[in-house]
Design an enzyme around this catalytic site. Sequence first.
Site, PDB file in Angstrom:
ATOM      1  N   GLY A  81       1.805   4.543  13.565  1.00 19.73           N
ATOM      2  CA  GLY A  81       2.436   3.279  13.958  1.00 19.73           C
ATOM      3  C   GLY A  81       1.835   2.711  15.235  1.00 19.73           C
ATOM      4  N   GLU A  87       9.800  16.061  15.785  1.00 19.89           N
ATOM      5  CA  GLU A  87      10.253  15.770  14.426  1.00 19.89           C
ATOM      6  C   GLU A  87       9.604  16.791  13.478  1.00 19.89           C
ATOM      7  OE1 GLU A  87       8.825  12.192  12.319  1.00 19.89           O
ATOM      8  OE2 GLU A  87      10.921  11.859  11.804  1.00 19.89           O
ATOM      9  N   LYS A  96       0.881  -1.175   0.000  1.00 20.00           N
ATOM     10  CA  LYS A  96       0.000   0.000   0.000  1.00 20.00           C
ATOM     11  C   LYS A  96       0.914   1.218   0.000  1.00 20.00           C
ATOM     12  CE  LYS A  96      -1.820   3.069   1.992  1.00 20.00           C
ATOM     13  NZ  LYS A  96      -1.742   4.510   1.588  1.00 20.00           N
ATOM     14  N   GLU A 126       8.851   1.007  11.395  1.00 21.05           N
ATOM     15  CA  GLU A 126       9.941   1.987  11.228  1.00 21.05           C
ATOM     16  C   GLU A 126       9.280   3.349  11.332  1.00 21.05           C
ATOM     17  OE1 GLU A 126      13.020   1.211  11.067  1.00 21.05           O
ATOM     18  OE2 GLU A 126      13.204  -0.755  10.103  1.00 21.05           O
ATOM     19  N   GLY A 181       6.319   4.875   8.758  1.00 19.46           N
ATOM     20  CA  GLY A 181       5.565   6.125   8.741  1.00 19.46           C
ATOM     21  C   GLY A 181       5.685   6.821  10.079  1.00 19.46           C
ATOM     22  N   SER A 182       4.653   7.582  10.409  1.00 17.64           N
ATOM     23  CA  SER A 182       4.710   8.393  11.625  1.00 17.64           C
ATOM     24  C   SER A 182       4.522   7.513  12.860  1.00 17.64           C
ATOM     25  CB  SER A 182       3.623   9.458  11.570  1.00 17.64           C
ATOM     26  OG  SER A 182       2.364   8.842  11.456  1.00 17.64           O
ATOM     27  N   GLU A 224       2.704   8.208  15.353  1.00 14.89           N
ATOM     28  CA  GLU A 224       1.282   8.235  15.726  1.00 14.89           C
ATOM     29  C   GLU A 224       0.500   7.118  14.999  1.00 14.89           C
ATOM     30  OE1 GLU A 224      -0.385  11.899  14.439  1.00 14.89           O
ATOM     31  OE2 GLU A 224      -2.408  11.359  15.112  1.00 14.89           O
ATOM     32  N   CYS A 228      13.479  10.272   7.941  1.00 14.73           N
ATOM     33  CA  CYS A 228      13.385   9.847   9.343  1.00 14.73           C
ATOM     34  C   CYS A 228      14.752   9.848  10.013  1.00 14.73           C
ATOM     35  CB  CYS A 228      12.733   8.477   9.417  1.00 14.73           C
ATOM     36  SG  CYS A 228      13.495   7.316   8.287  1.00 14.73           S
TER      37      CYS A 228
END
Length: 453
Positions: A212, A356, A154, A229, A207-208, A210, A263
């Site tokens: 995750g 971040e 995705k 990650e 991804g973020s 949040e 990241c």
Amino acid sequence: MSTFTVVNPATEETVAAVPSCSAEQADEAVARAAAAQAAWRSVGPGDRAALLRRFAEVVDTHLEELAQLEVACSGHPVGQARWEAGNVRDVLRYYSAAPERLTGQQIPVPGGLDVTFKEPVGIVGLIVPWNFPMPILGWGLAPALAAGNPVIAKPAERTPLTAIRIGELALEAGLPEGVFQVLPGKGSVVGQRLVDHEAVRKIVFTGSTEVGRHIMAGCARQVKRLTLELGGKSANIVFADANLERAAATAPSAVFDIAGQDCCARSRILVQRSVFDRFMELLEPAVRGVAVGDPRDSATEMGPLISAEHRARVASYVPDQAPVAFRGTTPAGPGFWFPPTVLAPVAADDPAFTEEVFGPVVTVVPVEDEAEAIAIANDTPYGLSGSIWTENLGRALRVARAVETGNLSVNSHASVRYWTPFGGFKQSGLGRELGPDALDAFTEVKNVFIATD
Ligand code: NAP
Ligand code: MG
């Protein structure tokens, strides 16, 4: 069917309209993957290896096309985009060696023979962010396929084009139908469905932090295997005994590459106080000299941000009264540009220093000594990467062992090499990608005892 319009972030022109898949289409893809699964896991190791090598070679003959797609979709400078496409090829080649080496153990036991097998985990859902669409796809895809699993990827809604093309190239290389599928669509619809679907046995999410956390909670309901990650707020620690010229010359690329949407960005520079002023003197021309502009130009070092919304978010970290020490430039005209920006001195609770930013904004703070550098570097919920600049080998090792982060470089800013493990401590992630052990994340150990008595 609804569609999503992909916009070139450097020109604001429409690149393509891509269908947004529904939850029902995700279910259909899972059914196709399930149908392909038994045949794929029983492809002989040598044949599976050969298919992965062929896939790598087909990617290799399309590197320029893939790079140009990424330039248009993500605004990455073309040199960077070529590296990204080459990384997909390299990672496929690296893991093409795995099927023939996926050995278990033979363990001494009384009364029989005991052996272990590394069985494929099952259908893998691979959820990819917009910042590194190609490499992050490849890091999940290659070891998952090598271990005998079907993969449903995705891509991020804004950056689906290279993933879609790589899906076509897989078929061209001879991968059976249903073994690798790409499902463009919304994270909250298609991504969520992969997390919720009982037949998907493993999620790889980048991804973020949040999102995750939300995915981890979703996977917990089925005890679904998960690799995460997530974000980072990495420190670049410069000691007084460092090669200051090199440290200052390379600090901009360590945070401004792909406009800071990385990241691993070293977004906190911690400089030993005795050389702070000298470091800032050296950093200023390096930052002002960053070539920001047309991503199609091979001399460009930094392109635009991904979207107008993301630029507004980045800009919120640099309000009018922000302590801007110096900045780079941006081109005039359309595009979601934001200049390389250095903030100093910053307050310890300045969000630009603690959160971040995911944009070309770096904070520089003085530190007294090793102990203070380590304490500040670790004073964050994140732990993904970081750099240490010193000519003292003992100090380099002491600090490298003390910083709570998954990937450190000494006198370098390189975090990613496909031969070595990559991933985060603390809230930067769970598990590791790349390197020799990545197959473990896509296999289950099965123990078999055979009685001889
Ligand atoms: P994001 O919003 O977390 O999205 C990442 C992916 O998850 C996208 O494909 C997104 O789809 C999908 N998604 C969103 N909601 C979902 C849900 N409820 N269920 C399943 N999937 C869902 O992150 P981003 O904004 O794309 O990327 C930036 C972040 O990624 C940064 O925080 C960065 O640090 C992190 N990152 C980490 C690494 C690493 O290796 N540690 C590497 C790169 C980036 P949509 O596109 O439709 O929203
Ligand atoms: Mg998002």
